[in-house]
Enzyme design. Structure first.
Site, mmCIF file in Angstrom:
data_model
loop_
_atom_site.group_PDB
_atom_site.id
_atom_site.type_symbol
_atom_site.label_atom_id
_atom_site.label_comp_id
_atom_site.label_asym_id
_atom_site.label_seq_id
_atom_site.Cartn_x
_atom_site.Cartn_y
_atom_site.Cartn_z
ATOM 1 N N LYS A 16 1.290 -3.262 129.397
ATOM 2 C CA LYS A 16 0.745 -4.358 127.898
ATOM 3 C C LYS A 16 -0.723 -5.299 128.349
ATOM 4 C CE LYS A 16 5.644 -4.329 126.628
ATOM 5 N NZ LYS A 16 6.754 -5.395 126.435
ATOM 6 N N GLN A 35 9.060 -11.129 128.106
ATOM 7 C CA GLN A 35 9.643 -9.736 128.626
ATOM 8 C C GLN A 35 11.197 -10.375 128.842
ATOM 9 O OE1 GLN A 35 7.887 -7.001 128.030
ATOM 10 N NE2 GLN A 35 9.423 -5.611 128.817
ATOM 11 N N ASP A 61 6.750 -8.872 118.890
ATOM 12 C CA ASP A 61 8.085 -8.241 118.837
ATOM 13 C C ASP A 61 8.848 -7.324 117.919
ATOM 14 O OD1 ASP A 61 7.709 -7.405 121.948
ATOM 15 O OD2 ASP A 61 8.636 -9.129 122.662
HETATM 16 N N1 GUN Z 1 12.433 -5.243 127.731
HETATM 17 C C1 GUN Z 1 12.580 -4.089 127.053
HETATM 18 N N2 GUN Z 1 11.984 -4.281 126.401
HETATM 19 C C2 GUN Z 1 10.626 -4.865 125.871
HETATM 20 C C3 GUN Z 1 10.300 -5.186 124.682
HETATM 21 O O1 GUN Z 1 9.457 -4.537 124.021
HETATM 22 N N3 GUN Z 1 9.687 -6.504 124.330
HETATM 23 C C4 GUN Z 1 10.182 -7.622 124.828
HETATM 24 N N4 GUN Z 1 9.376 -8.695 125.332
HETATM 25 N N5 GUN Z 1 11.208 -7.027 126.052
HETATM 26 C C5 GUN Z 1 10.773 -5.952 126.755
#
Ligand code: GUN
Length: 289
Positions: A52, A96, A119
């Protein structure tokens, strides 16, 4: 048969985002700024967050990574979220997941200001999506819809079958696909207690597999000419690889691909689109500041 190239599509979209960011900067506006909160040292989460941050660089965004050890208390993490909510230099942020078991993930998600919830996990964004209002759409379903659009795959009036009912993929995918302004399709959601699963899947014009069971979708479950979208990414042992594992989707690709009009590979299909859509959501946040 078309192989839907998520990697190339994501690269194209990131270049489009970067061009837009440079135009913003030329107008004297600040670069979009995404913050990511990472708790602990989960291998998968470390990789996702690293990717990211790299995607932010590719798009010309500012990024901030906030790292905490897994013994951070729930209250301390809620305080971090409150600070990010109040920080006018941060357009959007993510925490996350998964979080350590002593922290209530739902409580943390609900503490995020919905206007910064890139998200799209906050109940306000989930609810707004459900009734067709402007919102942040979670990245994986948005990435799938974008792939279908960019490959000119018609969804209107088609029968879409979704395998899986998770909050981050199956449910929002069903919302997007059924709504007139997005997929405008007829949607069936199948899950672990669905009956006649094979027959239901065989009806699909577009089959979206998001159940996290490696190679679950076999050739007898796919109508010839169907479009198959594979969301699964499970690490399965593979002695022939240096790493000792390979990534396996929810679809038995070798057997299913020859039947399809189009299919996403694993890796290189849906996966690269997910982070790209997070970048799009962050750009949307910056435009709305
Ligand atoms: N864990 C797995 N996929 C995601 C996501 O798209 N966002 C977040 N914050 N955590 C995750």
């Amino acid at each position: 048969m078309t192989i839907i190239d998520g990697k190339a599509t994501a690269a194209t979209i990131k270049a489009e985002i970067k061009a837009e960011v440079e135009a913003m900067v030329a107008r004297g506006e600040r670069r979009p700024h995404l913050a990511a909160v990472l708790v602990g040292h989960d291998g998968g989460s470390e990789t996702y967050v690293k990717n990211k941050v790299l995607a932010c660089e590719a798009c010309g965004f500012q990024s901030t990574l906030l790292r905490y050890e897994s013994d951070i208390t729930e209250q301390q993490l809620l305080d971090v979220v409150a600070q990010l909510n109040a920080d006018a230099t941060v357009d959007g942020f993510i925490v996350q997941l998964p979080l350590p078991s002593h922290i209530d993930e739902q409580k943390v998600t609900e503490a995020i200001d919905p206007r910064k919830d890139v998200d799209g996990f906050h109940p306000v964004n989930v609810g707004r999506l459900a009734i067709g209002l402007p919102c942040y759409i979670s990245a994986t379903p948005k990435g799938i819809l974008t792939l279908l659009q960019r490959y000119n795959i018609e969804t209107r009036g088609k029968k879409v079958v979704i395998l899986g009912r998770s909050n981050i993929v199956g449910k929002p995918m069903a919302q997007l696909m059924m709504q007139k302004q997005y997929g405008d399709a007829t949607v069936t959601v199948l899950h672990s207690h669905s009956q006649k699963l094979q027959e239901e899947c065989r009806q699909a014009d577009i089959l979206i597999a998001a159940i996290g069971r490696p190679a679950f979708v076999t050739a007898d479950m796919v109508k010839p000419g169907a479009v198959v979208i594979d969301v699964g990414i499970t690490r399965v042992p593979d002695a022939s690889r240096k790493s000792g594992f390979r990534l396996q989707g929810d679809v038995d690709y070798e057997a299913v691909a020859p039947l399809c009009s189009a299919i996403t590979p694993v890796p290189g299909g849906v996966g690269p689109m997910t982070i790209c859509m997070l970048m799009q959501n962050t750009l949307q946040a910056a435009r709305q500041r």
